[in-house]
Motif scaffolding. Structure first.
Motif, PDB file in Angstrom:
ATOM      1  N   GLY A   1       0.790  -1.213   0.000  1.00 11.93           N
ATOM      2  CA  GLY A   1       0.000   0.000   0.000  1.00 11.93           C
ATOM      3  C   GLY A   1       0.824   1.264   0.000  1.00 11.93           C
ATOM      4  N   GLN A   2       2.047   1.174  -0.459  1.00 12.67           N
ATOM      5  CA  GLN A   2       2.925   2.339  -0.514  1.00 12.67           C
ATOM      6  C   GLN A   2       4.055   2.088  -1.508  1.00 12.67           C
ATOM      7  N   LYS A   3       4.707   3.151  -1.922  1.00 11.82           N
ATOM      8  CA  LYS A   3       5.810   3.022  -2.860  1.00 11.82           C
ATOM      9  C   LYS A   3       7.016   2.357  -2.190  1.00 11.82           C
ATOM     10  N   ILE A   4       7.789   1.654  -2.991  1.00  9.47           N
ATOM     11  CA  ILE A   4       8.998   1.026  -2.486  1.00  9.47           C
ATOM     12  C   ILE A   4      10.105   2.080  -2.465  1.00  9.47           C
ATOM     13  N   PRO A   5      10.729   2.329  -1.334  1.00 12.79           N
ATOM     14  CA  PRO A   5      11.795   3.336  -1.270  1.00 12.79           C
ATOM     15  C   PRO A   5      12.916   3.040  -2.253  1.00 12.79           C
ATOM     16  N   SER A   6      13.519   4.076  -2.761  1.00 11.03           N
ATOM     17  CA  SER A   6      14.568   3.926  -3.773  1.00 11.03           C
ATOM     18  C   SER A   6      15.782   3.176  -3.239  1.00 11.03           C
ATOM     19  N   GLU A   7      15.975   3.197  -1.915  1.00  9.66           N
ATOM     20  CA  GLU A   7      17.143   2.516  -1.343  1.00  9.66           C
ATOM     21  C   GLU A   7      16.903   1.030  -1.105  1.00  9.66           C
ATOM     22  N   GLU A   8      15.723   0.526  -1.501  1.00 12.13           N
ATOM     23  CA  GLU A   8      15.436  -0.897  -1.339  1.00 12.13           C
ATOM     24  C   GLU A   8      15.581  -1.636  -2.664  1.00 12.13           C
ATOM     25  N   GLU A   9      16.015  -2.873  -2.570  1.00 12.48           N
ATOM     26  CA  GLU A   9      16.151  -3.756  -3.722  1.00 12.48           C
ATOM     27  C   GLU A   9      14.981  -4.729  -3.727  1.00 12.48           C
ATOM     28  N   VAL A  10      14.269  -4.813  -4.858  1.00 15.46           N
ATOM     29  CA  VAL A  10      13.152  -5.747  -4.975  1.00 15.46           C
ATOM     30  C   VAL A  10      13.650  -7.038  -5.620  1.00 15.46           C
ATOM     31  N   CYS A  11      13.363  -8.155  -4.970  1.00 18.27           N
ATOM     32  CA  CYS A  11      13.810  -9.468  -5.447  1.00 18.27           C
ATOM     33  C   CYS A  11      12.602 -10.358  -5.709  1.00 18.27           C
ATOM     34  N   HIS A  12      12.795 -11.377  -6.519  1.00 24.31           N
ATOM     35  CA  HIS A  12      11.731 -12.362  -6.720  1.00 24.31           C
ATOM     36  C   HIS A  12      12.344 -13.741  -6.889  1.00 24.31           C
ATOM     37  N   VAL A  13      11.683 -14.733  -6.282  1.00 24.21           N
ATOM     38  CA  VAL A  13      12.179 -16.110  -6.310  1.00 24.21           C
ATOM     39  C   VAL A  13      11.040 -17.030  -6.722  1.00 24.21           C
TER      40      VAL A  13
END
Length: 288
Positions: free
Chosen positions: A126-138
């Motif tokens: 329910g919010q934007k992902i901060p630019s300092e975070e890395e989004v991963c998927h497995v």
């Protein structure tokens, strides 16, 4: 951040909450070992598996913060890393990093599109992902899901910098919770951590619920548990609750849950890779 003298004193006095190991551990055989590290905002647990025997031969747990103040998780990990007798080695066969945080979701694998990975997580949070975070998927083909999650980019960078040329596998603890729920099909599972709980429910065919909640009081844990029973239209007098993590038979939380749930039991561990004496494997759901 502490002064040099204070940091040196801190490093010299670091003590784990728990330390278990076998005499068979050999410092010069790390190329045959895999290192597993589970990280949350409250603690760090690591264990070492010998690939030749598929046995966990070392386990330690530390509580945050070690340094105190507003220091980051990376700062605290760095102190343990510096002080430890073998964590600094880069000879591991592989490193598995398990993340336990609130930033995750599950997408059916047939509907997953990599270009939408940020959107999936944003919708879940329910919010934007901060630019300092890395989004991963497995991808998890066993359960037909893709686990999408994020963490501080600085944390991933720290591991890649300190363990160059070592295979680094990054996963979310949600994946282990889903696996455990499947093994306990048609039973609600509750995983109690420090200030957070996981609740999950799986039928033989599909995952119906998996979420993580923060709590301040054990009454919150009861509320979330009964809420999930209600949401899934499960009868607390008929559907068993299997509990894992920081809970013991007869403690205050156990007795509170037992007042409302008829079939309450400690989760059985099917784990045959961890055989420490007087060790309750159900307390560490991440063990693999």
């Amino acid at each position: 951040f502490p002064s040099h003298d204070n940091l040196a004193a801190t490093i010299a006095n670091i003590q784990p909450l728990r330390k278990l190991h076998y005499a068979s551990f050999e410092h010069d055989k790390l190329a045959y070992y895999q290192l597993y590290i589970q990280i949350s905002s409250k603690n760090l647990v690591f264990w070492v598996k010998d690939l030749r025997t598929s046995q966990i031969i070392w386990l330690e747990e530390y509580a945050w913060p070690i340094l105190g103040g507003e220091t980051s998780i990376c700062d605290n990990i760095a102190v343990i890393h510096q002080a430890h007798e073998f964590l600094k080695s880069i000879k591991w066969e592989a490193i598995h990093l398990w993340l336990d945080n609130q930033s995750f979701t599950h997408i059916p694998i047939d509907f997953f599109r990599k270009e939408y990975v940020h959107r999936y997580l944003q919708l879940a949070k329910g919010q934007k992902i901060p630019s300092e975070e890395e989004v991963c998927h497995v991808p998890d083909t066993t359960f037909g899901l893709v686990h999408v999650f994020s963490t501080e980019r600085s944390l991933i960078d720290w591991f890649m910098t300190n363990y160059p040329l070592v295979d680094l596998h990054i996963k979310h603890l949600a994946q282990r919770v889903v696996q455990q729920a499947y093994q306990q099909a048609y039973k609600l599972i509750l995983v109690v951590q420090q200030e957070s709980v996981w609740l999950a429910y799986h039928t033989e065919e599909q995952l119906l619920f998996c979420n993580r909640f923060g709590y301040k009081d054990i009454k919150d844990v009861l509320y979330f548990t009964l809420f999930v029973y209600q949401q899934l239209q499960l009868d607390a007098a008929e559907v068993p609750l299997k509990v894992y993590g920081q809970i013991k038979h007869g403690d205050e939380l156990w007795l509170l849950l037992a007042d409302y749930i008829t079939y309450l039991a400690l989760g059985e561990s099917t784990l045959d890779t961890c055989r420490f004496e007087d060790f309750a494997a159900y307390q560490y759901i991440g063990l693999d």
